[in-house]
Design an enzyme around this catalytic site. Structure first.
Site, short mmCIF file in Angstrom:
data_model
loop_
_atom_site.label_atom_id
_atom_site.label_comp_id
_atom_site.label_asym_id
_atom_site.label_seq_id
_atom_site.Cartn_x
_atom_site.Cartn_y
_atom_site.Cartn_z
NE ARG A 51 -4.21 -1.34 -0.22
CZ ARG A 51 -5.38 -1.21 0.28
NH1 ARG A 51 -5.88 -0.23 0.97
NH2 ARG A 51 -6.16 -2.02 -0.04
CG ASP A 159 -12.95 8.78 7.12
OD1 ASP A 159 -13.89 8.11 7.36
OD2 ASP A 159 -11.96 8.90 6.77
#
Length: 289
Positions: A51, A159
């Site tokens: 990632r 978020d």
């Protein structure tokens, strides 16, 4: 509703590039635990490497040591991107429908009757790409119309991920992402795209009026003023360690109105973590008076 990436995400871990060494992985594990409350096991190393290779390329960094140096110099500047890389946004419209049923059948009618001329606030903590707060906005808008209520009603959606927040602000979704939305609600609350936007739909402006989208790290300071009637924090705390969960639940209790409600995800529980709430339904907790 950010969740830690699944260990089976082979595609993410299969890229070519620098290796993530023991020292760098140890630093990243400690950094992520401190700043995000997420515990990364040793078995996550290859997946984290896959990632983060994307960030190395985006930043033109030669390796993970340079990336760790960047985090040491300026943690806040990269924290959102790091969180986006090591997490995946697992969400959908009207996920865990029993929560919305409780809003429609019980909570919203009572709140709107009690709050004439007042305010109603709901917080979607870990809103991901926006499906949750917009689903709440649909049932809220419908309830306001039915009750003809004079209530200042708003939904806060927060978020940590910049990419998730950007998608939430746009409010544009592939039509095949609307699987949880009834045909009646699709027609009423979505505008179908045409031309190059064929196959996509944008949420109705009325829903966008009800939802305020802001970045927030749940482990840092919370700038919000006033209390909330309900907080949705679903599929967020499952990967936090126990002390982080305890602190977070205590802070949620402090942000909720008297007898306010906290909604958790289907695999989450407050058992043994807080004395501030009573379990009143499936993953639904009410603040003790």
């Amino acid at each position: 509703m950010n969740a830690l990436v699944d260990t089976g995400d082979a595609a993410a871990a299969g890229g070519q590039g620098p290796n993530l060494g023991e020292a760098e992985f140890t630093f990243l594990r400690e950094f992520v635990l401190q700043h995000c409350g997420i515990s990364l096991g040793e078995h996550k190393r290859q997946l984290v490497q896959g990632r983060l290779l994307r960030r190395l390329r985006a930043l033109s960094l030669p390796g993970f040591a340079a990336y760790c140096d960047l985090l040491r110099r300026d943690p806040e500047s990269e924290l959102g991107e790091l969180a986006s890389c090591i997490s995946t946004n697992v969400t959908s419209f009207f996920r865990e429908m029993h929560h919305y049923d409780m809003l429609v059948d019980e909570l919203l009618p009572r709140w709107l009757a009690e709050k004439q001329g007042g305010r109603l606030r709901i917080w979607s903590a870990g809103c991901s790409t926006g499906e949750e707060p917009y689903a709440i906005a649909m049932v809220l808008a419908e309830a306001l119309e039915r009750a003809k209520a004079n209530v200042d009603a708003k939904i806060l959606a927060t978020d940590l991920s910049p990419q998730a927040l950007e998608a939430a602000r746009k409010g544009v979704y592939a039509v095949d992402r609307l699987g949880g939305v009834s045909e009646e609600r699709r027609k009423r609350w979505f505008q179908r795209g045409e031309g190059s936007f064929d196959g996509y739909a944008r949420v109705h402006p009325r829903l966008r009026e009800l939802v305020t989208i802001q970045p927030l790290n749940l482990l840092h300071e919370w700038p919000m003023q006033g209390r909330f009637d309900a907080i949705f924090c679903r599929n967020v705390v499952i990967y936090f360690d126990k002390p982080t969960k305890q602190r977070l639940f205590s802070r949620y209790a402090g942000m909720l109105d008297s007898r306010g409600y906290l909604f958790l995800g289907h695999s989450e529980s407050m058992y043994g973590l807080s004395d501030d709430f009573d379990l009143i339904g499936r993953t639904v907790y009410r603040k003790r008076s």
